[in-house]
Write an enzyme that holds these catalytic residues in place. Structure first.
Site, PDB file in Angstrom:
ATOM      1  N   SER A   1       0.858  -1.192   0.000  1.00  0.00           N
ATOM      2  CA  SER A   1       0.000   0.000   0.000  1.00  0.00           C
ATOM      3  C   SER A   1       0.891   1.237   0.000  1.00  0.00           C
ATOM      4  CB  SER A   1      -0.899   0.022   1.245  1.00  0.00           C
ATOM      5  OG  SER A   1      -1.546   1.276   1.378  1.00  0.00           O
TER       6      SER A   1
ATOM      7  N   TYR B   1      -2.279  -1.168  10.165  1.00  0.00           N
ATOM      8  CA  TYR B   1      -2.294  -1.514   8.746  1.00  0.00           C
ATOM      9  C   TYR B   1      -1.016  -1.035   8.058  1.00  0.00           C
ATOM     10  CZ  TYR B   1      -3.791  -1.248   3.825  1.00  0.00           C
ATOM     11  OH  TYR B   1      -3.873  -1.365   2.460  1.00  0.00           O
TER      12      TYR B   1
END
Length: 253
Positions: free
Chosen positions: A145, A158
């Site tokens: 990401s 995350y």
């Protein structure tokens, strides 16, 4: 989508295949000639992916797995090979992303994110690499990401696991290259998926994304899947240890 009429390319296991990005990857790799292990949590989304693969005539196997269970991951790898043929590609895509301010994240929440987003990637890659190394060929792609590169408020768990996926990609590429196994990563930008539900104002967030991208539109699932297709395919035979940002020119590094 028309399947590739060329010879079969073995099997590919895609985790998180019930989500928008995982589904697009599964369909693209199926069109490329892979048989697809469709791995995810039991539910309608996983069955919808299977239905789309059915419609395209793509051989597949649905694998309802809790990625917190290491034994279940190993069993899914075995079932993929038994039912679909030699595993030649793994895409570690599944992830969870609870939005919690850092000072409020409990140890249990943090460890749950690590189990799904980090430990499961490690175990799936290890199990896949053992099989691939025995045959002298294979490709692993870890989905990261761009939040790792820029940081993101309320997503510390995350973001830290996505950073770990980049480190894992590099370490495995270094160690597995001599065995013929390539390992790469793809870091998506802000694709319009269910993940955006964590933002309170969708229209405001959409504008926030476009303002920061060089390309002034949102990306599509198929565009991300195309990069994964390249990395697991023959045109990337000399590419390993890389993480490609697919983000419309948001992060440039």
């Amino acid at each position: 989508m028309t399947t590739n009429p060329s010879a079969p390319r073995g099997s590919a296991l895609v985790t998180g295949a019930g989500g928008a990005l995982g589904r697009a990857i599964a369909l693209r790799l199926g069109a490329d000639g892979f048989s697809i292990g469709v791995l995810g949590r039991e539910g309608d989304l996983l069955r919808e992916t299977a239905g789309l693969l059915d419609a395209e005539g793509i051989p597949h196997r649905v694998l309802a797995v809790d990625l917190r269970d290491g034994a279940a991951i190993e069993a899914a790898l075995t079932e993929t090979e038994t039912e679909l043929g030699p595993l030649t590609a793994l895409v570690n895509n599944a992830a969870i992303y609870p939005a919690t301010p850092f000072l409020e994240i409990s140890q249990d929440e943090y460890e749950d994110v690590v189990r799904v987003n980090q430990t499961a990637y490690f175990l799936a890659a290890q199990g896949a690499a053992r099989r691939m190394a025995d045959r002298g060929a294979g490709s692993i792609v870890n989905i990261g990401s761009i939040t790792f590169h820029g940081g993101w408020a309320n997503l510390a768990s995350y973001v830290s696991t996505k950073g770990a996926s980049v480190g894992l990609t590099r370490a495995l590429a270094r160690e597995l290259g001599a065995s013929g196994v390539r390992v790469n990563g793809v870091s998506p930008g802000a694709f319009p998926t269910k993940a955006e539900e964590i933002h309170e104002n969708p229209a405001e967030y959409n504008q926030f994304v476009i303002d920061r991208q060089s390309i002034k539109r949102r990306g599509t699932d198929a565009e991300l899947a195309a990069v994964v297709s390249f990395l697991v395919g023959p045109d990337a035979a000399f590419v390993t240890g890389q993480t490609i940002n697919v983000d419309g020119g948001w992060i440039m590094e």
